[in-house]
Design a protein around this motif. Structure first.
Motif, PDB file in Angstrom:
ATOM      1  N   MET A 197       0.837  -1.194   0.000  1.00 52.10           N
ATOM      2  CA  MET A 197       0.000   0.000   0.000  1.00 52.10           C
ATOM      3  C   MET A 197       0.883   1.258   0.000  1.00 52.10           C
ATOM      4  SD  MET A 197      -3.195   0.793   2.561  1.00 52.10           S
ATOM      5  CE  MET A 197      -2.226   0.325   3.962  1.00 52.10           C
ATOM      6  N   LEU A 198       1.908   1.266   0.835  1.00 50.01           N
ATOM      7  CA  LEU A 198       2.824   2.413   0.866  1.00 50.01           C
ATOM      8  C   LEU A 198       3.531   2.603  -0.466  1.00 50.01           C
ATOM      9  CD1 LEU A 198       4.565   2.112   4.366  1.00 50.01           C
ATOM     10  CD2 LEU A 198       2.786   3.739   3.652  1.00 50.01           C
ATOM     11  N   SER A 199       3.969   1.500  -1.072  1.00 53.53           N
ATOM     12  CA  SER A 199       4.708   1.624  -2.339  1.00 53.53           C
ATOM     13  C   SER A 199       3.822   2.182  -3.446  1.00 53.53           C
ATOM     14  CB  SER A 199       5.325   0.287  -2.755  1.00 53.53           C
ATOM     15  OG  SER A 199       4.343  -0.635  -3.144  1.00 53.53           O
ATOM     16  N   PHE A 200       2.547   1.800  -3.444  1.00 56.21           N
ATOM     17  CA  PHE A 200       1.627   2.367  -4.437  1.00 56.21           C
ATOM     18  C   PHE A 200       1.347   3.842  -4.155  1.00 56.21           C
ATOM     19  CE2 PHE A 200       0.623  -1.904  -5.888  1.00 56.21           C
ATOM     20  CZ  PHE A 200       0.392  -1.688  -7.230  1.00 56.21           C
ATOM     21  N   LEU A 201       1.278   4.198  -2.885  1.00 55.89           N
ATOM     22  CA  LEU A 201       1.011   5.594  -2.530  1.00 55.89           C
ATOM     23  C   LEU A 201       2.140   6.526  -2.957  1.00 55.89           C
ATOM     24  CD1 LEU A 201      -0.613   5.184   0.999  1.00 55.89           C
ATOM     25  CD2 LEU A 201      -1.713   6.097  -1.055  1.00 55.89           C
ATOM     26  N   ILE A 202       3.387   6.048  -2.911  1.00 65.12           N
ATOM     27  CA  ILE A 202       4.496   6.932  -3.288  1.00 65.12           C
ATOM     28  C   ILE A 202       4.902   6.780  -4.744  1.00 65.12           C
ATOM     29  CG2 ILE A 202       5.387   7.024  -0.943  1.00 65.12           C
ATOM     30  CD1 ILE A 202       7.757   5.321  -2.021  1.00 65.12           C
ATOM     31  N   ASP A 203       4.340   5.786  -5.442  1.00 66.13           N
ATOM     32  CA  ASP A 203       4.663   5.590  -6.853  1.00 66.13           C
ATOM     33  C   ASP A 203       4.296   6.837  -7.648  1.00 66.13           C
ATOM     34  OD1 ASP A 203       5.637   3.876  -8.959  1.00 66.13           O
ATOM     35  OD2 ASP A 203       3.561   3.726  -9.656  1.00 66.13           O
ATOM     36  N   GLY A 204       5.270   7.419  -8.322  1.00 66.96           N
ATOM     37  CA  GLY A 204       5.039   8.605  -9.130  1.00 66.96           C
ATOM     38  C   GLY A 204       5.060   9.908  -8.348  1.00 66.96           C
ATOM     39  N   GLN A 205       5.207   9.835  -7.027  1.00 73.49           N
ATOM     40  CA  GLN A 205       5.262  11.039  -6.203  1.00 73.49           C
ATOM     41  C   GLN A 205       6.698  11.553  -6.169  1.00 73.49           C
ATOM     42  OE1 GLN A 205       2.406  12.367  -4.871  1.00 73.49           O
ATOM     43  NE2 GLN A 205       1.464  10.716  -6.052  1.00 73.49           N
ATOM     44  N   LEU A 206       6.848  12.854  -6.255  1.00 73.22           N
ATOM     45  CA  LEU A 206       8.178  13.453  -6.239  1.00 73.22           C
ATOM     46  C   LEU A 206       8.340  14.312  -4.983  1.00 73.22           C
ATOM     47  CD1 LEU A 206       8.444  14.471  -9.992  1.00 73.22           C
ATOM     48  CD2 LEU A 206       9.455  12.479  -8.860  1.00 73.22           C
ATOM     49  N   PHE A 207       9.152  13.825  -4.076  1.00 73.72           N
ATOM     50  CA  PHE A 207       9.532  14.573  -2.880  1.00 73.72           C
ATOM     51  C   PHE A 207      10.920  14.071  -2.493  1.00 73.72           C
ATOM     52  CE2 PHE A 207       6.977  10.927  -1.502  1.00 73.72           C
ATOM     53  CZ  PHE A 207       7.804  10.320  -0.563  1.00 73.72           C
ATOM     54  N   PRO A 208      11.647  14.837  -1.701  1.00 71.07           N
ATOM     55  CA  PRO A 208      13.012  14.413  -1.346  1.00 71.07           C
ATOM     56  C   PRO A 208      13.026  13.020  -0.711  1.00 71.07           C
ATOM     57  CG  PRO A 208      12.651  16.675  -0.669  1.00 71.07           C
ATOM     58  CD  PRO A 208      11.315  16.133  -1.125  1.00 71.07           C
ATOM     59  N   GLY A 209      13.812  12.133  -1.292  1.00 72.81           N
ATOM     60  CA  GLY A 209      13.934  10.772  -0.778  1.00 72.81           C
ATOM     61  C   GLY A 209      12.894   9.801  -1.310  1.00 72.81           C
ATOM     62  N   ALA A 210      11.991  10.254  -2.155  1.00 68.42           N
ATOM     63  CA  ALA A 210      10.910   9.389  -2.645  1.00 68.42           C
ATOM     64  C   ALA A 210      11.455   8.193  -3.428  1.00 68.42           C
ATOM     65  CB  ALA A 210       9.938  10.182  -3.504  1.00 68.42           C
ATOM     66  N   ARG A 211      12.431   8.435  -4.289  1.00 65.87           N
ATOM     67  CA  ARG A 211      12.977   7.350  -5.113  1.00 65.87           C
ATOM     68  C   ARG A 211      13.673   6.302  -4.240  1.00 65.87           C
ATOM     69  NH1 ARG A 211      17.461   5.924  -8.091  1.00 65.87           N
ATOM     70  NH2 ARG A 211      16.957   4.853 -10.022  1.00 65.87           N
ATOM     71  N   VAL A 212      14.456   6.753  -3.277  1.00 59.47           N
ATOM     72  CA  VAL A 212      15.142   5.827  -2.362  1.00 59.47           C
ATOM     73  C   VAL A 212      14.119   5.043  -1.558  1.00 59.47           C
ATOM     74  CG1 VAL A 212      16.681   5.688  -0.349  1.00 59.47           C
ATOM     75  CG2 VAL A 212      17.240   7.223  -2.242  1.00 59.47           C
ATOM     76  N   LEU A 213      13.094   5.729  -1.073  1.00 63.28           N
ATOM     77  CA  LEU A 213      12.038   5.061  -0.318  1.00 63.28           C
ATOM     78  C   LEU A 213      11.327   4.021  -1.177  1.00 63.28           C
ATOM     79  CD1 LEU A 213      10.480   4.859   2.331  1.00 63.28           C
ATOM     80  CD2 LEU A 213       9.006   6.726   1.517  1.00 63.28           C
ATOM     81  N   ALA A 214      11.070   4.346  -2.438  1.00 59.75           N
ATOM     82  CA  ALA A 214      10.418   3.396  -3.350  1.00 59.75           C
ATOM     83  C   ALA A 214      11.292   2.164  -3.560  1.00 59.75           C
ATOM     84  CB  ALA A 214      10.111   4.074  -4.682  1.00 59.75           C
ATOM     85  N   ILE A 215      12.582   2.360  -3.726  1.00 61.93           N
ATOM     86  CA  ILE A 215      13.499   1.220  -3.903  1.00 61.93           C
ATOM     87  C   ILE A 215      13.505   0.348  -2.653  1.00 61.93           C
ATOM     88  CG2 ILE A 215      15.937   0.566  -4.152  1.00 61.93           C
ATOM     89  CD1 ILE A 215      16.203   3.081  -5.991  1.00 61.93           C
ATOM     90  N   ILE A 216      13.576   0.972  -1.492  1.00 62.42           N
ATOM     91  CA  ILE A 216      13.595   0.217  -0.228  1.00 62.42           C
ATOM     92  C   ILE A 216      12.293  -0.547  -0.032  1.00 62.42           C
ATOM     93  CG2 ILE A 216      13.591   0.482   2.294  1.00 62.42           C
ATOM     94  CD1 ILE A 216      15.623   2.807   1.844  1.00 62.42           C
ATOM     95  N   LEU A 217      11.158   0.122  -0.219  1.00 64.92           N
ATOM     96  CA  LEU A 217       9.862  -0.530  -0.016  1.00 64.92           C
ATOM     97  C   LEU A 217       9.672  -1.700  -0.971  1.00 64.92           C
ATOM     98  CD1 LEU A 217       7.507   2.538   0.557  1.00 64.92           C
ATOM     99  CD2 LEU A 217       8.196   0.823   2.245  1.00 64.92           C
ATOM    100  N   ASN A 218      10.000  -1.495  -2.250  1.00 70.49           N
ATOM    101  CA  ASN A 218       9.821  -2.583  -3.218  1.00 70.49           C
ATOM    102  C   ASN A 218      10.807  -3.718  -2.967  1.00 70.49           C
ATOM    103  OD1 ASN A 218       7.618  -1.955  -5.235  1.00 70.49           O
ATOM    104  ND2 ASN A 218       8.689  -0.005  -5.097  1.00 70.49           N
ATOM    105  N   SER A 219      12.000  -3.402  -2.503  1.00 71.85           N
ATOM    106  CA  SER A 219      12.959  -4.456  -2.142  1.00 71.85           C
ATOM    107  C   SER A 219      12.429  -5.269  -0.969  1.00 71.85           C
ATOM    108  CB  SER A 219      14.322  -3.847  -1.792  1.00 71.85           C
ATOM    109  OG  SER A 219      14.877  -3.211  -2.913  1.00 71.85           O
ATOM    110  N   PHE A 220      11.848  -4.581   0.026  1.00 75.59           N
ATOM    111  CA  PHE A 220      11.232  -5.289   1.145  1.00 75.59           C
ATOM    112  C   PHE A 220      10.074  -6.162   0.669  1.00 75.59           C
ATOM    113  CE2 PHE A 220      12.784  -2.186   4.563  1.00 75.59           C
ATOM    114  CZ  PHE A 220      13.715  -3.092   5.047  1.00 75.59           C
ATOM    115  N   LEU A 221       9.281  -5.660  -0.276  1.00 74.38           N
ATOM    116  CA  LEU A 221       8.172  -6.462  -0.805  1.00 74.38           C
ATOM    117  C   LEU A 221       8.661  -7.779  -1.390  1.00 74.38           C
ATOM    118  CD1 LEU A 221       5.721  -4.008  -2.597  1.00 74.38           C
ATOM    119  CD2 LEU A 221       5.211  -5.559  -0.721  1.00 74.38           C
TER     120      LEU A 221
END
Length: 166
Positions: free
Chosen positions: A65-89
């Motif tokens: 749910m978190l990874s979908f919520l930040i998908d396509g969102q641009l804020f500082p650290g968003a890309r790193v957070l997306a990589i971490i969340l999807n890696s955890f998935l």
């Protein structure tokens, strides 16, 4: 050609469905935990694995749910957070698959010696996927996150699917 998780035009329409499905999944798992809390014997191997699978499912629903919520969102650290969340998935998913194989083997045969002997061999496919997840942190093997912070699967993601279904 990589496959997008959800095209930009469908993203906003599918987000409520994704949130509802994951909240429903979390709710069901919590209800299962609450209803079974007095009956789970922590010293029973099968029940411990079952309990761990419930927690893995809760984590999968929440992180997805978190990874979908930040998908396509641009804020500082968003890309790193997306990589971490999807890696955890991917990590939790393959861990769940591995736990499931242990659980089914134990329920079918009830033999801890069999599990101890077979465990190194049944863990190999999961370890291969875990290596791919680690490699993915440095170069896209399973998925990529674009500069626009959009998740895309790579063709090698089929390896994780094959291991999961195998």
């Amino acid at each position: 050609m990589p496959i997008d998780r959800i095209g930009d035009e469908n993203r906003s329409m599918n987000l409520p469905a994704i949130i509802i499905a994951n909240v429903f999944g979390i709710t069901l798992m919590v209800m299962l935990l609450v209803s079974a809390r007095d009956n789970i014997r922590r010293n029973d191997f099968g029940e411990r694995i079952f309990y761990d699978m419930i927690w893995a499912t809760i984590a999968l629903c929440f992180i997805e749910m978190l990874s979908f919520l930040i998908d396509g969102q641009l804020f500082p650290g968003a890309r790193v957070l997306a990589i971490i969340l999807n890696s955890f998935l991917y990590t939790i998913n393959i861990t769940f698959v591995y736990l499931w194989t242990l659980y089914v083997d134990f329920k079918l045969y009830g033999d801890m010696d069999r599990i101890r002997k077979r465990n190194p061999f049944t863990a190999i496919p999961a370890l291969i996927v875990l290596v791919l997840i680690i490699v993915n942190l440095f170069t896209p093997t399973l998925f990529s996150i674009s500069d626009a912070n959009v998740y895309t699967r790579t063709p090698l993601v089929s390896i994780s699917y094959l291991v999961s279904f195998g």
